[in-house]
Design an enzyme around this catalytic site. Structure first.
Site, PDB file in Angstrom:
ATOM      1  N   GLY A  11       0.812  -1.218   0.000  1.00  0.00           N
ATOM      2  CA  GLY A  11       0.000   0.000   0.000  1.00  0.00           C
ATOM      3  C   GLY A  11       0.845   1.268   0.000  1.00  0.00           C
ATOM      4  N   ILE A  13       1.637   3.803   2.358  1.00  0.00           N
ATOM      5  CA  ILE A  13       2.682   4.054   3.370  1.00  0.00           C
ATOM      6  C   ILE A  13       3.595   2.833   3.495  1.00  0.00           C
ATOM      7  CG2 ILE A  13       3.104   4.758   5.758  1.00  0.00           C
ATOM      8  CD1 ILE A  13       0.152   5.834   5.762  1.00  0.00           C
ATOM      9  N   ASN A  36      -6.513  -3.114  -1.531  1.00  0.00           N
ATOM     10  CA  ASN A  36      -6.505  -1.705  -1.967  1.00  0.00           C
ATOM     11  C   ASN A  36      -5.192  -1.353  -2.662  1.00  0.00           C
ATOM     12  OD1 ASN A  36      -7.719   0.841  -2.202  1.00  0.00           O
ATOM     13  ND2 ASN A  36      -6.582   1.621  -0.424  1.00  0.00           N
ATOM     14  N   PHE A  93       0.656  -2.432   8.876  1.00  0.00           N
ATOM     15  CA  PHE A  93      -0.065  -1.414   8.108  1.00  0.00           C
ATOM     16  C   PHE A  93      -1.417  -1.934   7.616  1.00  0.00           C
ATOM     17  CE2 PHE A  93       4.431  -0.363   7.040  1.00  0.00           C
ATOM     18  CZ  PHE A  93       4.454   0.974   7.385  1.00  0.00           C
ATOM     19  N   LYS A  97      -9.060   1.835   5.278  1.00  0.00           N
ATOM     20  CA  LYS A  97      -8.778   3.157   5.855  1.00  0.00           C
ATOM     21  C   LYS A  97      -9.739   4.279   5.464  1.00  0.00           C
ATOM     22  CE  LYS A  97      -5.779   4.718   2.133  1.00  0.00           C
ATOM     23  NZ  LYS A  97      -4.672   5.541   1.724  1.00  0.00           N
ATOM     24  N   SER A 137      -3.932   6.403  13.976  1.00  0.00           N
ATOM     25  CA  SER A 137      -4.332   7.583  13.212  1.00  0.00           C
ATOM     26  C   SER A 137      -4.750   8.710  14.142  1.00  0.00           C
ATOM     27  CB  SER A 137      -5.520   7.174  12.327  1.00  0.00           C
ATOM     28  OG  SER A 137      -6.152   8.310  11.799  1.00  0.00           O
ATOM     29  N   TYR A 161     -14.127   3.541  11.569  1.00  0.00           N
ATOM     30  CA  TYR A 161     -12.687   3.428  11.280  1.00  0.00           C
ATOM     31  C   TYR A 161     -11.852   3.879  12.488  1.00  0.00           C
ATOM     32  CZ  TYR A 161      -8.081   4.753   9.490  1.00  0.00           C
ATOM     33  OH  TYR A 161      -6.729   4.899   9.339  1.00  0.00           O
ATOM     34  N   LYS A 165      -9.348   1.727  15.126  1.00  0.00           N
ATOM     35  CA  LYS A 165      -7.952   2.049  15.487  1.00  0.00           C
ATOM     36  C   LYS A 165      -7.798   2.118  17.003  1.00  0.00           C
ATOM     37  CE  LYS A 165      -5.980   2.403  11.456  1.00  0.00           C
ATOM     38  NZ  LYS A 165      -5.046   1.381  11.019  1.00  0.00           N
ATOM     39  N   PHE A 191      -0.685  11.782  11.141  1.00  0.00           N
ATOM     40  CA  PHE A 191      -1.557  12.890  10.771  1.00  0.00           C
ATOM     41  C   PHE A 191      -1.847  12.763   9.265  1.00  0.00           C
ATOM     42  CE2 PHE A 191      -2.709  15.422  14.483  1.00  0.00           C
ATOM     43  CZ  PHE A 191      -2.232  14.529  15.425  1.00  0.00           C
ATOM     44  N   ASN A 212      -9.172  11.521  -0.027  1.00  0.00           N
ATOM     45  CA  ASN A 212      -8.182  12.396   0.593  1.00  0.00           C
ATOM     46  C   ASN A 212      -7.797  13.533  -0.344  1.00  0.00           C
ATOM     47  OD1 ASN A 212      -6.849   9.557   2.172  1.00  0.00           O
ATOM     48  ND2 ASN A 212      -7.634  11.320   3.281  1.00  0.00           N
TER      49      ASN A 212
HETATM   50  P1  NAD Z   1      -3.354   1.511   1.819  1.00  0.00           P
HETATM   51  O1  NAD Z   1      -4.763   1.112   1.596  1.00  0.00           O
HETATM   52  O2  NAD Z   1      -2.593   2.068   0.679  1.00  0.00           O
HETATM   53  O3  NAD Z   1      -2.519   0.301   2.434  1.00  0.00           O
HETATM   54  C1  NAD Z   1      -3.099  -0.713   3.217  1.00  0.00           C
HETATM   55  C2  NAD Z   1      -2.680  -2.044   2.633  1.00  0.00           C
HETATM   56  O4  NAD Z   1      -3.299  -3.103   3.372  1.00  0.00           O
HETATM   57  C3  NAD Z   1      -3.130  -2.198   1.177  1.00  0.00           C
HETATM   58  O5  NAD Z   1      -2.039  -2.591   0.373  1.00  0.00           O
HETATM   59  C4  NAD Z   1      -4.203  -3.269   1.235  1.00  0.00           C
HETATM   60  O6  NAD Z   1      -4.269  -4.048   0.046  1.00  0.00           O
HETATM   61  C5  NAD Z   1      -3.755  -4.077   2.443  1.00  0.00           C
HETATM   62  N1  NAD Z   1      -4.850  -4.838   3.060  1.00  0.00           N
HETATM   63  C6  NAD Z   1      -6.119  -4.433   3.280  1.00  0.00           C
HETATM   64  N2  NAD Z   1      -6.818  -5.419   3.865  1.00  0.00           N
HETATM   65  C7  NAD Z   1      -5.976  -6.478   4.011  1.00  0.00           C
HETATM   66  C8  NAD Z   1      -6.105  -7.773   4.544  1.00  0.00           C
HETATM   67  N3  NAD Z   1      -7.279  -8.218   5.053  1.00  0.00           N
HETATM   68  N4  NAD Z   1      -5.022  -8.576   4.537  1.00  0.00           N
HETATM   69  C9  NAD Z   1      -3.858  -8.173   4.027  1.00  0.00           C
HETATM   70  N5  NAD Z   1      -3.668  -6.951   3.507  1.00  0.00           N
HETATM   71  C10 NAD Z   1      -4.713  -6.111   3.497  1.00  0.00           C
HETATM   72  O7  NAD Z   1      -3.358   2.539   3.039  1.00  0.00           O
HETATM   73  P2  NAD Z   1      -2.162   3.416   3.628  1.00  0.00           P
HETATM   74  O8  NAD Z   1      -2.506   4.833   3.418  1.00  0.00           O
HETATM   75  O9  NAD Z   1      -0.857   2.898   3.178  1.00  0.00           O
HETATM   76  O10 NAD Z   1      -2.370   3.112   5.169  1.00  0.00           O
HETATM   77  C11 NAD Z   1      -1.587   2.146   5.857  1.00  0.00           C
HETATM   78  C12 NAD Z   1      -2.059   2.099   7.298  1.00  0.00           C
HETATM   79  O11 NAD Z   1      -1.935   3.385   7.878  1.00  0.00           O
HETATM   80  C13 NAD Z   1      -3.525   1.703   7.450  1.00  0.00           C
HETATM   81  O12 NAD Z   1      -3.652   0.890   8.584  1.00  0.00           O
HETATM   82  C14 NAD Z   1      -4.228   3.031   7.679  1.00  0.00           C
HETATM   83  O13 NAD Z   1      -5.394   2.879   8.433  1.00  0.00           O
HETATM   84  C15 NAD Z   1      -3.169   3.810   8.440  1.00  0.00           C
HETATM   85  N6  NAD Z   1      -3.281   5.265   8.296  1.00  0.00           N
HETATM   86  C16 NAD Z   1      -3.269   5.847   7.054  1.00  0.00           C
HETATM   87  C17 NAD Z   1      -3.372   7.241   6.943  1.00  0.00           C
HETATM   88  C18 NAD Z   1      -3.414   7.910   5.592  1.00  0.00           C
HETATM   89  O14 NAD Z   1      -3.804   9.090   5.519  1.00  0.00           O
HETATM   90  N7  NAD Z   1      -3.006   7.275   4.511  1.00  0.00           N
HETATM   91  C19 NAD Z   1      -3.457   8.027   8.087  1.00  0.00           C
HETATM   92  C20 NAD Z   1      -3.461   7.398   9.337  1.00  0.00           C
HETATM   93  C21 NAD Z   1      -3.353   6.008   9.430  1.00  0.00           C
HETATM   94  C1  WQD Z   2      -7.923  17.167   4.484  1.00  0.00           C
HETATM   95  C2  WQD Z   2      -8.579  18.540   4.329  1.00  0.00           C
HETATM   96  C3  WQD Z   2     -10.960  18.454   4.040  1.00  0.00           C
HETATM   97  C4  WQD Z   2     -10.940  16.499   0.141  1.00  0.00           C
HETATM   98  C5  WQD Z   2      -8.417  11.710   6.815  1.00  0.00           C
HETATM   99  C6  WQD Z   2      -8.847  10.701   7.818  1.00  0.00           C
HETATM  100  C7  WQD Z   2      -7.719  10.422   8.765  1.00  0.00           C
HETATM  101  C8  WQD Z   2      -6.442  10.022   8.020  1.00  0.00           C
HETATM  102  C9  WQD Z   2      -6.118  11.025   6.982  1.00  0.00           C
HETATM  103  C10 WQD Z   2      -6.494   7.622   7.893  1.00  0.00           C
HETATM  104  C11 WQD Z   2      -9.877  18.676   5.107  1.00  0.00           C
HETATM  105  C12 WQD Z   2     -10.302  19.027   2.808  1.00  0.00           C
HETATM  106  C13 WQD Z   2     -10.547  17.081   1.318  1.00  0.00           C
HETATM  107  C14 WQD Z   2     -11.613  17.295  -0.829  1.00  0.00           C
HETATM  108  C15 WQD Z   2     -11.406  19.197   0.621  1.00  0.00           C
HETATM  109  N1  WQD Z   2      -6.592   8.764   7.360  1.00  0.00           N
HETATM  110  N2  WQD Z   2     -10.760  18.411   1.550  1.00  0.00           N
HETATM  111  N3  WQD Z   2     -11.807  18.629  -0.557  1.00  0.00           N
HETATM  112  O1  WQD Z   2     -10.039  14.388   6.754  1.00  0.00           O
HETATM  113  O2  WQD Z   2      -7.854  15.363   7.620  1.00  0.00           O
HETATM  114  O3  WQD Z   2      -8.121  12.933   7.469  1.00  0.00           O
HETATM  115  O4  WQD Z   2      -7.258  11.229   6.134  1.00  0.00           O
HETATM  116  O5  WQD Z   2      -6.259   7.352   9.041  1.00  0.00           O
HETATM  117  O6  WQD Z   2      -8.136   9.382   9.578  1.00  0.00           O
HETATM  118  O7  WQD Z   2      -9.975  11.201   8.535  1.00  0.00           O
HETATM  119  O8  WQD Z   2      -7.901  14.210   5.400  1.00  0.00           O
HETATM  120  O9  WQD Z   2      -7.305  14.495   3.034  1.00  0.00           O
HETATM  121  O10 WQD Z   2      -9.671  13.852   3.616  1.00  0.00           O
HETATM  122  O11 WQD Z   2      -8.887  16.158   4.154  1.00  0.00           O
HETATM  123  O12 WQD Z   2     -11.631  20.397   0.830  1.00  0.00           O
HETATM  124  O13 WQD Z   2     -12.047  16.839  -1.887  1.00  0.00           O
HETATM  125  O14 WQD Z   2      -8.929  18.716   2.952  1.00  0.00           O
HETATM  126  O15 WQD Z   2     -12.162  19.127   4.320  1.00  0.00           O
HETATM  127  O16 WQD Z   2      -9.946  20.003   5.574  1.00  0.00           O
HETATM  128  P1  WQD Z   2      -8.568  14.306   6.859  1.00  0.00           P
HETATM  129  P2  WQD Z   2      -8.445  14.607   3.962  1.00  0.00           P
END
Ligand code: NAD
Ligand code: WQD
Length: 346
Positions: A11, A13, A36, A93, A97, A137, A161, A165, A191, A212
């Site tokens: 994925g 991250i 994903n 990871f 999400k 998160s 979600y 977490k 963040f 996002n």
């Molecule tokens: P992502 O969806 O790109 O990566 C998650 C990976 O997990 C994917 O490759 C997906 O295929 C895999 N996956 C999903 N379900 C699975 C399962 N049942 N078994 C095995 N693999 C599975 O998301 P990301 O943005 O890389 O996020 C990684 C982690 O960080 C997640 O746990 C997410 O909740 C957390 N996180 C992400 C953000 C963000 O903004 N991207 C912010 C805070 C926390």
């Molecule tokens: C950022 C800012 C929106 C889209 C989420 C999850 C959080 C974490 C990160 C997983 C906000 C604005 C967004 C758009 C916009 N993920 N926006 N137009 O909401 O801070 O956090 O992603 O853990 O858990 O809640 O991130 O990127 O969705 O939004 O104006 O089409 O951009 O209102 O102010 P958020 P985001």
């Protein structure tokens, strides 16, 4: 050489963290269901690093499967134990999400996120693997108390979600309490990660709908979408748009390495870190920086606030800066440039 199990390593991250780990001489066992993602990021990592590291094929292993499948996990732990390359620590990871999807599909989210964590922890316990870095998160915080959040801020997630977490964090705490001499746990509350690897060759390629901000900006810039809808221009901020703590995904990747080293060298405990930059940027500021750095134009339209959003979410990162041998080094400009490179390649 230490063997690290990376769940969800294909994925966004996870793949960036895999690069940092391989560059720092770890052996990686990646598991992913590709729910994903696809194997693409992992294949590209191999391509990128193959010339530089002649031993790559002996230390980069990929398995396609589901973290809820205990037999699948057991076979992997067993295989590496037999090879005398037992799994030393896990970076977890894998999971689903998307906040909105978690509201419409709560059972799937509880099953994958919490069920998956339980299966993983059970098999880790069985194989005496007691070190884990977990992707949590900022969503776990109570978003009424918006602003600058430290790790002691009130926790009260508002959607399935976020509750997944927090539940996993609670399970990790209970597990530590049950065997306080064994478990070394780092909970990282991310963040807003943005950008991609500076090569522009790996990045976020989700199968599910994107919600996002950063990938949507990139898609508008590339012409895939005609405009960016901004959720509200009436927030109590400098320009009326929301403020977030955007962190370059490579800085976030490096935080995992630092956390891994930290728990390895510390006494057993649960360590919870905010991972951000400590600085806020508004949505409009991010768009303007993206336009300037990449010499492009992003058409925007203001629409009403999105339900569940807050005006401001910034990490207090004092604890991470003090304890981890880590600090963010990349700028928002770097993230915009690198993220755009990735978008252009795709
Ligand atoms: P992502 O969806 O790109 O990566 C998650 C990976 O997990 C994917 O490759 C997906 O295929 C895999 N996956 C999903 N379900 C699975 C399962 N049942 N078994 C095995 N693999 C599975 O998301 P990301 O943005 O890389 O996020 C990684 C982690 O960080 C997640 O746990 C997410 O909740 C957390 N996180 C992400 C953000 C963000 O903004 N991207 C912010 C805070 C926390
Ligand atoms: C950022 C800012 C929106 C889209 C989420 C999850 C959080 C974490 C990160 C997983 C906000 C604005 C967004 C758009 C916009 N993920 N926006 N137009 O909401 O801070 O956090 O992603 O853990 O858990 O809640 O991130 O990127 O969705 O939004 O104006 O089409 O951009 O209102 O102010 P958020 P985001």
């Amino acid at each position: 050489m230490k063997t690290i199990l990376v769940t969800g390593g294909a994925g966004f991250i996870g793949s960036h963290t895999c690069i940092s780990l391989l560059e720092n001489n770890y052996r990686l066992v990646v598991i992913d269901s590709y729910a994903n993602s696809s194997q693409l990021n992992l294949d590209v990592i191999r391509e990128l690093l193959d010339n530089e590291y002649s031993d790559l094929s002996d230390r980069f292993f990929i398995f396609n499967g589901d973290i809820r499948d205990e037999k699948f996990l057991q076979d992997i732990f067993e295989k590496f134990k037999r090879m005398e390359k037992s799994i030393y620590a896990v970076i977890h990871f894998a999971g689903l999400k998307a906040v909105n999807e978690s509201i419409s599909k709560p059972l799937e989210y509880w099953s994958v996120n919490v069920g998956g964590a339980l299966s993983l922890l059970k098999i880790m316990n069985q194989y005496n693997c007691f070190q884990i870095v977990f992707s949590s998160s900022a969503t776990v915080y109570d978003n009424f108390f918006e602003g600058i959040l430290d790790e002691k801020a009130t926790l009260n997630p508002k959607n399935p979600y976020g509750r997944n977490k927090l539940t996993i964090e609670n399970i990790l705490n209970d597990l530590y309490t049950s065997q306080p001499d064994l478990w070394k746990i780092a909970i990282l509350r991310y963040f807003n990660p943005i950008g991609s690897h500076p090569s522009g060759k790996i990045g976020e390629l989700p199968k599910k709908d994107i919600s996002n901000l950063f990938p949507l900006i990139s898609q508008v810039a590339s012409g895939k979408r005609d405009k960016l809808q901004i959720y509200g221009n009436d927030w109590p901020t400098i320009d009326g748009t929301g403020i977030r703590d955007f962190i370059h995904v490579m800085d976030l990747a490096d935080a995992h390495l630092a956390s891994l080293k930290y728990i390895s060298n510390s006494r057993s405990d649960v360590y919870t870190f905010n991972i951000g930059t400590g600085k806020g940027t508004t949505v409009l500021e991010l768009i303007r920086i993206f336009e300037k750095v990449n010499k492009c134009f992003i058409p925007i339209e203001f629409i009403k606030r999105r339900k569940g959003d807050v005006a401001c979410s910034i990490a207090n990162v004092d604890f991470a800066l003090k304890e981890l041998d880590w600090f963010p080094t990349r700028t928002i400009e770097d993230a915009c440039r690198d993220g755009w490179k990735w978008q252009m390649n795709n």
